[in-house]
Design an enzyme around this catalytic site. Structure first.
Site, PDB file in Angstrom:
ATOM      1  N   LEU A   1       0.869  -1.168   0.000  1.00  0.00           N
ATOM      2  CA  LEU A   1       0.000   0.000   0.000  1.00  0.00           C
ATOM      3  C   LEU A   1       0.910   1.223   0.000  1.00  0.00           C
ATOM      4  CD1 LEU A   1      -2.695  -0.978   2.684  1.00  0.00           C
ATOM      5  CD2 LEU A   1      -2.914  -1.084   0.205  1.00  0.00           C
ATOM      6  N   ASP A   2       0.532   2.260  -0.747  1.00  0.00           N
ATOM      7  CA  ASP A   2       1.332   3.473  -0.800  1.00  0.00           C
ATOM      8  C   ASP A   2       1.536   4.026   0.615  1.00  0.00           C
ATOM      9  OD1 ASP A   2       1.336   3.219  -3.537  1.00  0.00           O
ATOM     10  OD2 ASP A   2      -0.282   4.674  -3.840  1.00  0.00           O
ATOM     11  N   LYS A   3       2.567   4.817   0.775  1.00  0.00           N
ATOM     12  CA  LYS A   3       2.885   5.386   2.090  1.00  0.00           C
ATOM     13  C   LYS A   3       1.703   6.150   2.683  1.00  0.00           C
ATOM     14  CE  LYS A   3       6.109   8.573   4.306  1.00  0.00           C
ATOM     15  NZ  LYS A   3       7.126   9.625   4.086  1.00  0.00           N
TER      16      LYS A   3
ATOM     17  N   HIS B   1       0.390   2.248  -8.127  1.00  0.00           N
ATOM     18  CA  HIS B   1      -0.519   3.381  -7.907  1.00  0.00           C
ATOM     19  C   HIS B   1      -1.832   3.228  -8.699  1.00  0.00           C
ATOM     20  CE1 HIS B   1       2.487   5.405  -5.615  1.00  0.00           C
ATOM     21  NE2 HIS B   1       3.219   5.823  -6.624  1.00  0.00           N
TER      22      HIS B   1
END
Length: 255
Positions: free
Chosen positions: A105-107, A201
């Protein structure tokens, strides 16, 4: 016959130290097998049968670990990072040192993330061929086209030409959105998006292609397992046996 493994492998997988460090421990009598100091770290032991201790503390052996984490913002989905805290750092009472996140998962993205050392399970859940649903909740900014859901159902083509598999979009009421995550922004609307792949993304790029911007993103489920609502950001718990079996079944793993 029970499986035997080397003592240094047993201790190394449980994060006790390097092989050279364990040799030093053994020389000093700090490692015992069934109550007897053991000098040879290459000897064979039987997990679950032999009693291994270091400095008098029992070292139990676990071959597989499975955790559900509610990933918070600001933490990276990696096993190690020199700048930021990782999702592995959050699993404080892990026994094994070879854990990794299932996907990423993105930051700035929150929500459900599985942490394990089961490579077969991870591959089965992430493979687009397995069609395992990943469901996300998002607050988005901008005007969605009237045919946004239809575009996603057909399989979107991103602005860079990337072709995606079919996805399912549901536009929620603001009240439904606030039940998942609060916001004071009046210009955003809540949506629920189900995808079956995990390109870089991907969710953000899907909405960008529609001239919208994701301002908040949270994964709420993967396959048959949903995020435990009792877990706050950064909190985790072991997966139940039933959840592990359900995930294996979803990924096509037969025991």
């Amino acid at each position: 016959m029970a499986e035997q493994i080397r003592l240094d492998k047993y201790l190394g997988e449980m994060g006790v130290g390097t092989r050279s460090q364990m040799k030093e421990m053994a020389k000093k009598g700090r490692i015992t097998v069934n109550g007897i100091p053991e000098k040879k770290t290459d000897r064979k032991v039987i997990p679950g049968q032999d009693v291994i201790a270091v400095d008098g503390s029992l070292v139990s052996y676990t071959s597989m670990e499975y955790y559900m984490l509610n990933k918070p913002q600001g933490v990276v989905s990696a096993t190690e990072d020199v700048r930021f805290e990782t999702v592995i750092d959050l699993i404080r009472d892990r026994q094994r040192k070879d854990l990794f996140p299932v996907g990423r998962l993105d930051k700035d993205t929150e929500g459900l993330l599985f942490i394990t050392n089961d490579g077969e399970l991870a591959h089965s859940l992430l493979s687009p061929k397995k069609h395992v649903d990943k469901v996300y909740f998002a607050w988005i900014e901008g005007s969605l086209p009237s045919d946004a859901a239809e575009q996603m159902e057909k399989g979107m083509v991103l602005s860079d030409g990337t072709v995606l598999k079919p996805a399912h979009l549901s536009v929620l009421t603001r009240e439904e959105g606030l039940m998942e995550a609060s916001t004071e922004l009046e210009s955003v609307r809540p949506v629920c998006l189900t995808i079956r792949e995990g390109k870089f993304h991907q969710v953000k790029r899907m909405f960008e292609t529609l001239d919208c911007r994701v301002v908040y993103l949270k994964r709420v489920s993967m396959g048959p397992v949903s995020l435990d609502k009792s877990l706050g950001p950064g909190e985790y718990r072991p997966l139940t046996n039933e959840e592990v079996e359900a995930l294996k079944k979803a990924g096509g793993i037969t025991c």
